[in-house]
Enzyme design. Structure first.
Site, mmCIF file in Angstrom:
data_model
loop_
_atom_site.group_PDB
_atom_site.id
_atom_site.type_symbol
_atom_site.label_atom_id
_atom_site.label_comp_id
_atom_site.label_asym_id
_atom_site.label_seq_id
_atom_site.Cartn_x
_atom_site.Cartn_y
_atom_site.Cartn_z
ATOM 1 N N GLU A 35 -2.436 -6.628 0.355
ATOM 2 C CA GLU A 35 -2.796 -7.556 1.351
ATOM 3 C C GLU A 35 -2.262 -7.452 2.650
ATOM 4 O O GLU A 35 -3.064 -7.756 3.501
ATOM 5 C CB GLU A 35 -1.935 -8.936 0.623
ATOM 6 C CG GLU A 35 -2.644 -9.521 -0.552
ATOM 7 C CD GLU A 35 -4.165 -10.011 -0.737
ATOM 8 O OE1 GLU A 35 -4.620 -10.085 0.564
ATOM 9 O OE2 GLU A 35 -4.645 -9.935 -1.672
ATOM 10 N N TYR A 118 -0.609 -16.329 4.818
ATOM 11 C CA TYR A 118 -1.616 -15.658 3.920
ATOM 12 C C TYR A 118 -1.017 -14.861 2.963
ATOM 13 O O TYR A 118 -1.383 -14.967 2.032
ATOM 14 C CB TYR A 118 -2.608 -14.808 4.985
ATOM 15 C CG TYR A 118 -3.671 -14.104 4.257
ATOM 16 C CD1 TYR A 118 -4.536 -14.692 3.629
ATOM 17 C CD2 TYR A 118 -3.220 -12.557 4.120
ATOM 18 C CE1 TYR A 118 -5.232 -13.812 2.790
ATOM 19 C CE2 TYR A 118 -4.216 -12.065 3.081
ATOM 20 C CZ TYR A 118 -5.199 -12.518 2.483
ATOM 21 O OH TYR A 118 -5.914 -11.907 1.647
ATOM 22 N N ASP A 136 -7.808 -16.336 4.551
ATOM 23 C CA ASP A 136 -8.069 -15.352 5.761
ATOM 24 C C ASP A 136 -9.269 -15.479 6.551
ATOM 25 O O ASP A 136 -9.711 -16.818 6.252
ATOM 26 C CB ASP A 136 -7.943 -13.904 5.097
ATOM 27 C CG ASP A 136 -9.551 -13.788 4.190
ATOM 28 O OD1 ASP A 136 -10.180 -14.939 4.122
ATOM 29 O OD2 ASP A 136 -9.702 -12.651 3.934
#
Ligand code: SF4
Length: 352
Positions: A35, A118, A136
């Protein structure tokens, strides 16, 4: 009964998702790495980095124990090097404060250094099944179109409204699958310029599609002017070794090794300023011809200038932040990528 947005997305995702290496694991450390690494990076170029990074640092303990220079080396060429340093800091905090176990909920993940909303949302939902959103840029675009959300969705009231809607949509069952489905739809179908609406599982509930105006959402902020910064660098070679300096620990390209030189003040002679930069390293030099032009655009500034051949006068002692680097050092050290390319041309060999 009509399927909900989440149901449509998850069922579409099961059939259409791309097979990506980090989707074959529930290891929360691997998910954090993916990520962080894939933010602001195209999937095609990010995946090989992810695989190399995981091969180099397969556990959070190994990443925490690494030197920053090794982490930057694994990141070299990906850009946004602050992400690598943040990931390294997070690994150290997990090892020191959580006995090597990745925190299992959004709040504790969010409290790790360098981990934002996020990443915490993605890891909490994908690895631990917590019902939290992971929004995102791709997810923003889909939601902006489905709900015809106006305004600047990056901040202020419009952002708060977006996040309220986003949180309300996350299902209790399979929240991680849902979050990945939303992002995947944005990445592969709901393209910024040419969304493929006829193939979209949300088309019958998408306000922008029904209204015939997908491209109007989300509102794109006016393009920011990117300032031009003058730069000059020096390439000095002695006994087959090249002079390198380590860039400061903060700012652009922080911590990477580079040719000496850098950003110049807006006024004044390039060569004189470069001479002064080198004098600060204790080096007296003779400037020769230009070795290569520099034209490099970062997200927020553009570098324009040149790299000069220089000859160092005498054999001065170098400070700790400088070194004469042999080819094996150039392969080992994290280097400013366009300096590496220049040196490869200079030495006529791969230095990776
Ligand atoms: S219908 Fe079109 S605009 Fe709406 S979410 Fe799907 S791809 Fe995007």
């Amino acid at each position: 009964m009509e399927a909900s947005l989440a149901e449509r997305l998850v069922s579409w995702y099961r059939e259409h998702r791309r097979d990506l290496p980090f989707r074959r694991t529930r290891d929360p450390y691997a998910i954090i790495v993916a990520e962080v690494l894939l933010q602001r990076t195209r999937m095609a170029s990010g995946v090989p980095y992810y695989e190399r990074f995981m091969a180099r640092f397969p556990t959070v303990e190994q990443l925490a124990a690494a030197r920053e220079e090794e982490v930057l080396k694994a990141w070299e060429g990906l850009g946004f090097y602050g992400r690598a340093r943040n990931l390294h800091r997070a690994a150290k905090a997990i090892t020191a404060g959580h006995r090597g176990d990745v925190p299992t909920n959004f709040a504790d993940l969010r409290a790790l250094p360098g981990i934002g909303d996020y990443t915490a949302g993605a890891v909490a939902s994908i690895a631990f099944g917590e019902r939290v959103p992971a929004i995102d840029g791709n997810a923003v675009r889909v939601l902006a179109r489905v709900f015809r959300l106006a305004g600047d969705l990056r901040r202020g009231p419009a952002r708060r409204r977006l996040m309220t809607i986003a949180a309300s949509l996350v299902p209790a069952s399979e929240p991680g699958q849902y979050n990945q489905a939303l992002m995947e739809l944005g990445a592969t179908v709901c393209h910024p310029k040419a969304p493929r609406c006829p193939e979209c599982p949300l088309r019958t509930m998408c306000g922008a599609y029904i209204n015939g105006s997908p491209q109007r959402y989300p509102k794109t902020p006016p393009r920011q002017h990117i300032p031009v910064v003058r730069v000059a660098f020096a390439v000095a070679v002695r006994d087959g070794k090249v002079l390198l300096v380590r860039r400061p620990p903060r700012g652009l390209l922080a911590g990477l090794w580079a040719l000496p030189g850098g950003e110049l003040p807006p006024k004044g002679s390039t060569t004189e300023t470069l001479r002064k930069v080198l004098a600060n390293l204790g080096l007296s030099v003779r400037l020769d011809e230009v070795a290569a032009p520099v034209e490099h655009t970062f997200s927020h500034q553009r570098w324009v200038g040149a790299v000069y051949h220089v000859s160092v006068v005498g054999s001065p002692r170098l400070p700790e932040s400088a070194m004469w680097a042999a080819a094996e050092d150039l392969r080992r050290l994290p280097l400013v990528p366009f300096h590496r390319r220049l040196l490869e041309t200079r030495f006529g060999a791969s230095l990776r």
